[in-house]
Design a protein around this motif. Structure first.
Motif, PDB file in Angstrom:
ATOM      1  N   GLN A  96       5.715   3.181 -15.146  1.00 11.41           N
ATOM      2  CA  GLN A  96       5.950   2.656 -16.493  1.00 11.41           C
ATOM      3  C   GLN A  96       6.601   1.282 -16.430  1.00 11.41           C
ATOM      4  N   LYS A  97       7.517   1.083 -15.455  1.00 17.78           N
ATOM      5  CA  LYS A  97       8.126  -0.237 -15.281  1.00 17.78           C
ATOM      6  C   LYS A  97       7.069  -1.280 -14.909  1.00 17.78           C
ATOM      7  N   VAL A  98       6.171  -0.906 -14.012  1.00 22.90           N
ATOM      8  CA  VAL A  98       5.113  -1.832 -13.591  1.00 22.90           C
ATOM      9  C   VAL A  98       4.216  -2.180 -14.774  1.00 22.90           C
ATOM     10  N   LEU A  99       3.891  -1.182 -15.598  1.00 22.93           N
ATOM     11  CA  LEU A  99       3.066  -1.436 -16.778  1.00 22.93           C
ATOM     12  C   LEU A  99       3.780  -2.379 -17.741  1.00 22.93           C
ATOM     13  N   GLN A 100       5.087  -2.182 -17.933  1.00 25.46           N
ATOM     14  CA  GLN A 100       5.860  -3.063 -18.804  1.00 25.46           C
ATOM     15  C   GLN A 100       5.911  -4.481 -18.253  1.00 25.46           C
ATOM     16  N   PHE A 160      -0.658 -12.012 -27.594  1.00 27.23           N
ATOM     17  CA  PHE A 160       0.592 -12.769 -27.562  1.00 27.23           C
ATOM     18  C   PHE A 160       1.732 -11.830 -27.982  1.00 27.23           C
ATOM     19  N   PRO A 161       2.967 -12.163 -27.632  1.00 28.15           N
ATOM     20  CA  PRO A 161       4.092 -11.308 -28.048  1.00 28.15           C
ATOM     21  C   PRO A 161       4.131 -11.147 -29.564  1.00 28.15           C
ATOM     22  N   ARG A 179      11.176  -3.356 -33.642  1.00 25.01           N
ATOM     23  CA  ARG A 179      11.382  -1.922 -33.410  1.00 25.01           C
ATOM     24  C   ARG A 179      11.464  -1.169 -34.733  1.00 25.01           C
ATOM     25  N   GLU A 180      12.185  -1.740 -35.695  1.00 27.39           N
ATOM     26  CA  GLU A 180      12.287  -1.118 -37.012  1.00 27.39           C
ATOM     27  C   GLU A 180      10.924  -1.089 -37.694  1.00 27.39           C
ATOM     28  N   ASN A 235       5.832  -2.963 -25.244  1.00 24.69           N
ATOM     29  CA  ASN A 235       6.850  -2.161 -24.553  1.00 24.69           C
ATOM     30  C   ASN A 235       7.823  -1.480 -25.507  1.00 24.69           C
ATOM     31  N   GLU A 236       7.277  -1.001 -26.624  1.00 28.66           N
ATOM     32  CA  GLU A 236       8.093  -0.223 -27.555  1.00 28.66           C
ATOM     33  C   GLU A 236       7.868   1.262 -27.280  1.00 28.66           C
ATOM     34  N   ASP A 237       8.931   2.021 -27.267  1.00 29.20           N
ATOM     35  CA  ASP A 237       8.787   3.456 -27.062  1.00 29.20           C
ATOM     36  C   ASP A 237       9.606   4.209 -28.112  1.00 29.20           C
TER      37      ASP A 237
END
Length: 370
Positions: A96-100, A160-161, A179-180, A235-237
């Motif tokens: 999961q870190k690598v994917l992020q 893009f972000p 996130r909200e 990378n939101e969970d």
């Protein structure tokens, strides 16, 4: 099961292969191997294969010559020495870190490509000229605004972000607003009031078989998939929507089976288990089964107050389910719930998801880890 398909018996596999619990690395942290180095090694060695979704399955590593020990060089091929190629042996948290890391690197790389002299001067002057995928939405109309903008957006711009703005509210999105946004949007978008998803007693969401077959509904499912993809890509969970394993298996192209029905519809799964474990008491078990359960190869469901019945196989309405055919019935029924009845809904959701998520890197995770 994959190995036995290549002719290996259980005895052979037991003697030849270690159990995963004996072999898997249980701890990989930033002090051991930084996630960004694992990702860079993966892309440098595999190159185009990775972009084409060329990550090998565990069975390929064992049986495909291009991944096996080379007698001529007395060594493994370079690409077989890449840590993440053996992803079945790598802990989930590290994958999961690598994917992020891969998501972040891709976003920053796209931003840097668009930085020209003018943008660099603006950056030096204290301004932020970087390109973002911007979503200005009204909080009270968050679903409508988001769906409309995603429908009009160029899929390339979604890489893009993500920057979210609640119109009329102060605050720069440094992650908290985004996130909200996801928490509020997901809660409303997947609500049963839209008649696109149903929730079982375990609060697990699954596609509604009563969903309208219209272009608008298709667009809503596509938007659901895109929102899920944006959450993964940014990378939101912890998005508070409980999906069954079957959904992630389908997104990865894995086949679903009777066991997957337990999470999707526990009541139906339990009924199937009772059906399959039933024991006859007379000398005519098939007739006894028919008289006890009174089933045919059909399934009925509610469509806005109207009961609809479909056949599970050609002529199924006139074919009684007996003791000999009960497993076939259970498998066809589960296939109808997991695939046939929701094919249109899933296809549009998967299309939206794939607009954002890199299929090759997504394959690092199994369905259970996604």
């Amino acid at each position: 099961s994959q190995l036995s398909g290549h002719g290996a018996s259980k005895a052979t596999m037991g003697n030849r292969f270690l159990q995963t619990s004996d072999f898997q690395m249980t701890a990989l942290d930033q002090d051991t191997i930084p996630a960004h180095l694992a990702f860079e090694q993966l892309t440098q060695v595999l190159g185009p294969d990775l972009r084409d979704g060329g990550l090998p399955r565990p069975t390929e590593l064992l049986f495909n010559e291009q991944w096996c020990f080379q007698k001529s060089s007395q060594s493994l091929p370079p690409k077989a020495c890449v840590l993440m190629v053996h992803r079945n042996l790598v802990p989930t948290a590290f994958k999961q870190k690598v994917l992020q890391v891969s998501n972040t690197i891709k976003q920053h790389s796209l931003q840097e490509r668009l930085l020209g002299p003018v943008q660099l001067l603006a950056l030096l002057a204290g301004h932020d000229p970087r390109h973002f995928f911007r979503l200005p939405v009204r909080r009270q109309n968050i679903v409508e605004d988001t769906v409309n903008q995603l429908h009009q957006a160029d899929p390339a711009s979604m890489h893009f972000p993500l920057r979210v703005e609640f119109i009329g509210e102060e605050g720069l999105d440094e992650g908290g607003v985004r996130r909200e946004f996801f928490q509020v949007l997901m809660r409303q978008l997947f609500d049963e009031s839209y008649a696109m998803f149903n929730y079982n007693d375990s609060n697990t969401a699954w596609f509604s078989t009563s969903a309208l077959e219209t272009a608008d509904t298709d667009g809503m499912y596509r938007a659901c998939g895109t929102v899920m993809g944006l959450a993964v890509y940014n990378n939101e969970d912890g998005l508070q929507i409980n999906f069954p394993l079957a959904l992630f298996k389908k997104l990865k192209g894995d086949k679903c089976g009777l066991a997957d029905l337990e999470d999707v519809d526990p009541k139906v799964w339990l009924s199937m288990q009772k059906l399959l474990s039933w024991t006859p008491l007379t000398g005519n078990p098939n007739r006894e089964f028919e008289d006890t359960f009174c089933l045919t190869f059909t399934v009925s469901y509610d469509y806005f107050g109207e009961t609809r019945t479909v056949e599970l196989k050609p002529g199924g309405e006139s074919v009684a389910v007996d003791l000999n055919s009960r497993l076939e019935y259970a498998e066809l029924y589960s296939a109808w719930v997991l695939d046939v009845a929701v094919d249109r809904q899933f296809r549009h959701l998967a299309d939206g998801f794939s607009r954002v998520v890199d299929a090759a890197l997504w394959s690092l995770l199994t369905a259970e880890e996604a």
